[in-house]
Write a protein that holds these residues in place. Structure first.
Motif, PDB file in Angstrom:
ATOM      1  N   SER A   1       0.809  -1.222   0.000  1.00 52.81           N
ATOM      2  CA  SER A   1       0.000   0.000   0.000  1.00 52.81           C
ATOM      3  C   SER A   1       0.840   1.269   0.000  1.00 52.81           C
ATOM      4  CB  SER A   1      -0.912   0.011   1.234  1.00 52.81           C
ATOM      5  OG  SER A   1      -0.120  -0.008   2.411  1.00 52.81           O
ATOM      6  N   SER A   2       2.154   1.141   0.054  1.00 53.52           N
ATOM      7  CA  SER A   2       3.049   2.286   0.159  1.00 53.52           C
ATOM      8  C   SER A   2       3.077   3.089  -1.135  1.00 53.52           C
ATOM      9  CB  SER A   2       4.458   1.787   0.492  1.00 53.52           C
ATOM     10  OG  SER A   2       5.333   2.855   0.686  1.00 53.52           O
ATOM     11  N   LYS A   3       3.060   4.425  -0.987  1.00 48.85           N
ATOM     12  CA  LYS A   3       3.181   5.324  -2.144  1.00 48.85           C
ATOM     13  C   LYS A   3       4.441   6.155  -1.953  1.00 48.85           C
ATOM     14  CE  LYS A   3       1.019   8.790  -4.863  1.00 48.85           C
ATOM     15  NZ  LYS A   3      -0.066   9.455  -5.397  1.00 48.85           N
ATOM     16  N   ALA A   4       5.362   6.080  -2.902  1.00 45.50           N
ATOM     17  CA  ALA A   4       6.661   6.749  -2.779  1.00 45.50           C
ATOM     18  C   ALA A   4       6.517   8.267  -2.818  1.00 45.50           C
ATOM     19  CB  ALA A   4       7.588   6.301  -3.893  1.00 45.50           C
ATOM     20  N   ALA A   5       7.354   8.941  -2.008  1.00 40.87           N
ATOM     21  CA  ALA A   5       7.403  10.407  -1.992  1.00 40.87           C
ATOM     22  C   ALA A   5       8.755  10.901  -2.495  1.00 40.87           C
ATOM     23  CB  ALA A   5       7.144  10.936  -0.584  1.00 40.87           C
ATOM     24  N   THR A   6       9.857  10.358  -1.939  1.00 36.78           N
ATOM     25  CA  THR A   6      11.195  10.804  -2.321  1.00 36.78           C
ATOM     26  C   THR A   6      12.169   9.631  -2.388  1.00 36.78           C
ATOM     27  OG1 THR A   6      11.833  11.235  -0.026  1.00 36.78           O
ATOM     28  CG2 THR A   6      10.931  13.094  -1.265  1.00 36.78           C
ATOM     29  N   ILE A   7      13.210   9.825  -3.192  1.00 34.70           N
ATOM     30  CA  ILE A   7      14.334   8.894  -3.260  1.00 34.70           C
ATOM     31  C   ILE A   7      15.576   9.674  -2.869  1.00 34.70           C
ATOM     32  CG2 ILE A   7      15.791   7.485  -4.774  1.00 34.70           C
ATOM     33  CD1 ILE A   7      13.260   7.007  -6.491  1.00 34.70           C
ATOM     34  N   GLN A   8      16.394   9.094  -2.003  1.00 32.11           N
ATOM     35  CA  GLN A   8      17.659   9.707  -1.615  1.00 32.11           C
ATOM     36  C   GLN A   8      18.802   8.785  -2.016  1.00 32.11           C
ATOM     37  OE1 GLN A   8      17.515  10.577   2.608  1.00 32.11           O
ATOM     38  NE2 GLN A   8      16.514  12.524   2.252  1.00 32.11           N
ATOM     39  N   TRP A   9      19.938   9.413  -2.365  1.00 34.12           N
ATOM     40  CA  TRP A   9      21.132   8.630  -2.692  1.00 34.12           C
ATOM     41  C   TRP A   9      22.366   9.417  -2.288  1.00 34.12           C
ATOM     42  CZ3 TRP A   9      25.618   8.689  -5.629  1.00 34.12           C
ATOM     43  CH2 TRP A   9      26.264   7.441  -5.744  1.00 34.12           C
ATOM     44  N   ALA A  10      23.329   8.696  -1.709  1.00 33.64           N
ATOM     45  CA  ALA A  10      24.599   9.304  -1.319  1.00 33.64           C
ATOM     46  C   ALA A  10      25.741   8.407  -1.772  1.00 33.64           C
ATOM     47  CB  ALA A  10      24.657   9.521   0.188  1.00 33.64           C
ATOM     48  N   MET A  11      26.883   9.018  -2.061  1.00 36.36           N
ATOM     49  CA  MET A  11      28.083   8.294  -2.473  1.00 36.36           C
ATOM     50  C   MET A  11      28.663   7.502  -1.305  1.00 36.36           C
ATOM     51  SD  MET A  11      29.837  11.278  -4.851  1.00 36.36           S
ATOM     52  CE  MET A  11      31.286  10.313  -5.292  1.00 36.36           C
ATOM     53  N   ASP A  12      29.650   6.685  -1.610  1.00 35.35           N
ATOM     54  CA  ASP A  12      30.392   5.923  -0.608  1.00 35.35           C
ATOM     55  C   ASP A  12      29.469   5.049   0.234  1.00 35.35           C
ATOM     56  OD1 ASP A  12      33.006   7.096  -1.280  1.00 35.35           O
ATOM     57  OD2 ASP A  12      32.126   8.940  -0.493  1.00 35.35           O
ATOM     58  N   SER A  13      28.605   4.288  -0.447  1.00 34.37           N
ATOM     59  CA  SER A  13      27.651   3.376   0.193  1.00 34.37           C
ATOM     60  C   SER A  13      26.751   4.089   1.194  1.00 34.37           C
ATOM     61  CB  SER A  13      28.374   2.206   0.864  1.00 34.37           C
ATOM     62  OG  SER A  13      28.872   1.321  -0.125  1.00 34.37           O
ATOM     63  N   GLY A  14      26.478   5.369   0.930  1.00 38.44           N
ATOM     64  CA  GLY A  14      25.578   6.135   1.780  1.00 38.44           C
ATOM     65  C   GLY A  14      26.261   6.890   2.899  1.00 38.44           C
ATOM     66  N   PHE A  15      27.589   6.805   3.026  1.00 39.62           N
ATOM     67  CA  PHE A  15      28.299   7.447   4.122  1.00 39.62           C
ATOM     68  C   PHE A  15      28.758   8.877   3.816  1.00 39.62           C
ATOM     69  CE2 PHE A  15      28.704   2.961   5.256  1.00 39.62           C
ATOM     70  CZ  PHE A  15      28.305   3.008   6.590  1.00 39.62           C
ATOM     71  N   ALA A  16      28.689   9.311   2.561  1.00 37.97           N
ATOM     72  CA  ALA A  16      29.108  10.676   2.219  1.00 37.97           C
ATOM     73  C   ALA A  16      28.158  11.687   2.854  1.00 37.97           C
ATOM     74  CB  ALA A  16      29.132  10.853   0.701  1.00 37.97           C
ATOM     75  N   ASP A  17      28.667  12.881   3.141  1.00 37.29           N
ATOM     76  CA  ASP A  17      27.859  13.924   3.788  1.00 37.29           C
ATOM     77  C   ASP A  17      26.759  14.458   2.875  1.00 37.29           C
ATOM     78  OD1 ASP A  17      29.219  13.811   6.197  1.00 37.29           O
ATOM     79  OD2 ASP A  17      30.632  15.380   5.646  1.00 37.29           O
ATOM     80  N   GLU A  18      27.045  14.607   1.580  1.00 38.64           N
ATOM     81  CA  GLU A  18      26.044  15.141   0.658  1.00 38.64           C
ATOM     82  C   GLU A  18      25.089  14.035   0.223  1.00 38.64           C
ATOM     83  OE1 GLU A  18      28.576  18.763  -1.363  1.00 38.64           O
ATOM     84  OE2 GLU A  18      27.598  17.309  -2.656  1.00 38.64           O
ATOM     85  N   VAL A  19      23.790  14.348   0.313  1.00 40.68           N
ATOM     86  CA  VAL A  19      22.747  13.391  -0.051  1.00 40.68           C
ATOM     87  C   VAL A  19      21.859  14.037  -1.106  1.00 40.68           C
ATOM     88  CG1 VAL A  19      20.780  12.043   0.796  1.00 40.68           C
ATOM     89  CG2 VAL A  19      22.766  12.421   2.281  1.00 40.68           C
ATOM     90  N   GLY A  20      21.689  13.371  -2.240  1.00 41.06           N
ATOM     91  CA  GLY A  20      20.781  13.874  -3.269  1.00 41.06           C
ATOM     92  C   GLY A  20      19.373  13.399  -2.982  1.00 41.06           C
ATOM     93  N   GLN A  21      18.388  14.244  -3.256  1.00 40.08           N
ATOM     94  CA  GLN A  21      16.992  13.856  -3.042  1.00 40.08           C
ATOM     95  C   GLN A  21      16.153  14.248  -4.240  1.00 40.08           C
ATOM     96  OE1 GLN A  21      15.015  14.037   0.847  1.00 40.08           O
ATOM     97  NE2 GLN A  21      13.544  15.442  -0.098  1.00 40.08           N
ATOM     98  N   TRP A  22      15.342  13.302  -4.724  1.00 42.12           N
ATOM     99  CA  TRP A  22      14.450  13.506  -5.857  1.00 42.12           C
ATOM    100  C   TRP A  22      13.013  13.256  -5.416  1.00 42.12           C
ATOM    101  CZ3 TRP A  22      19.192  11.380  -5.897  1.00 42.12           C
ATOM    102  CH2 TRP A  22      20.101  11.821  -6.861  1.00 42.12           C
ATOM    103  N   ASN A  23      12.088  14.126  -5.819  1.00 40.20           N
ATOM    104  CA  ASN A  23      10.671  13.897  -5.578  1.00 40.20           C
ATOM    105  C   ASN A  23      10.151  12.891  -6.592  1.00 40.20           C
ATOM    106  OD1 ASN A  23      10.690  15.714  -3.506  1.00 40.20           O
ATOM    107  ND2 ASN A  23       9.291  17.178  -4.458  1.00 40.20           N
ATOM    108  N   VAL A  24       9.353  11.953  -6.108  1.00 36.99           N
ATOM    109  CA  VAL A  24       8.802  10.930  -7.002  1.00 36.99           C
ATOM    110  C   VAL A  24       7.444  11.370  -7.536  1.00 36.99           C
ATOM    111  CG1 VAL A  24       8.010   8.531  -7.138  1.00 36.99           C
ATOM    112  CG2 VAL A  24      10.057   9.098  -5.831  1.00 36.99           C
ATOM    113  N   LYS A  25       6.638  12.054  -6.707  1.00 38.89           N
ATOM    114  CA  LYS A  25       5.286  12.424  -7.108  1.00 38.89           C
ATOM    115  C   LYS A  25       5.253  13.549  -8.113  1.00 38.89           C
ATOM    116  CE  LYS A  25       4.991  14.188  -2.469  1.00 38.89           C
ATOM    117  NZ  LYS A  25       4.314  14.823  -1.472  1.00 38.89           N
TER     118      LYS A  25
END
Length: 195
Positions: A171-195
């Motif tokens: 039943s889940s509806k996606a809102a955002t996707i996040q991705w970060a370098m270095d297996s997620g440990f990098a300080d900068e995180v990209g975020q994209w809206n899905v809707k």
């Protein structure tokens, strides 16, 4: 003269101290790279000042530049497509658990840094639904296309493309996707809206 120099030095030291106190919180980047636009030609009439355009959040298809943990480590990251639900390539052998579904995003990573970038990219991918639940990626082959490699070694100037998969409630509806370098440990995180 000495008093003036001492006051200037004190102000400089205080300024540096204050700018260094920003904290170590991760920086979520939602600003996409600017799109190419055509230049206007015509008269040189000055126009009335306009309010600055409100920054639009990144959406599927937009590119975000992210820095990694190593000095000079940088990628241009684009989510090319999002699929929900994503169909398992071989559901008889492996698929989502009962009451759940797979969702998937096709990522493109372009190395704009100064050296080869090694990673297991799906480790840095998270999805959030409209209810605020967040999910880590899962391993899964889907019918839409090949998965992103789990053992990436991306030379400077080259790109890697592949799908990353999440298992979420049906039943889940996606809102955002996040991705970060270095297996997620990098300080900068990209975020994209899905809707």
């Amino acid at each position: 003269m000495r008093t003036r120099l001492a006051a200037l030095t004190t102000a400089t030291v205080l300024g540096l101290a204050l700018t260094g106190c920003s904290g170590n919180d991760d920086s979520v980047t939602t600003k996409p790279e600017p799109k190419a636009t055509s230049s206007k030609t015509g008269s040189d009439k000055s126009e009335a000042p306009q309010e600055p355009a409100q920054e639009e959040p990144a959406r599927i298809g937009d590119t975000i530049t992210l820095a990694g943990m190593d000095d000079g480590s940088e990628l241009k990251v684009t989510i090319l497509k999002y699929v929900d639900p994503a169909k398992p390539a071989d559901p008889e052998i492996f698929g989502p658990e009962g009451g759940k579904k797979w969702a998937a995003a096709r990522f493109q990573l372009v190395n704009t840094g100064k050296s080869t970038y090694p990673d297991s990219p799906s480790n840095g991918a998270k999805i959030a639904d409209t209810g605020g639940q967040r999910f880590d990626s899962t391993i899964g082959d889907i019918t839409t296309g090949p998965a992103m490699t789990s053992d990436l070694s991306l030379p400077v100037g080259e790109k890697a493309v592949g799908w990353m998969v999440w298992e979420v409630p049906a039943s889940s509806k996606a809102a955002t996707i996040q991705w970060a370098m270095d297996s997620g440990f990098a300080d900068e995180v990209g975020q994209w809206n899905v809707k």
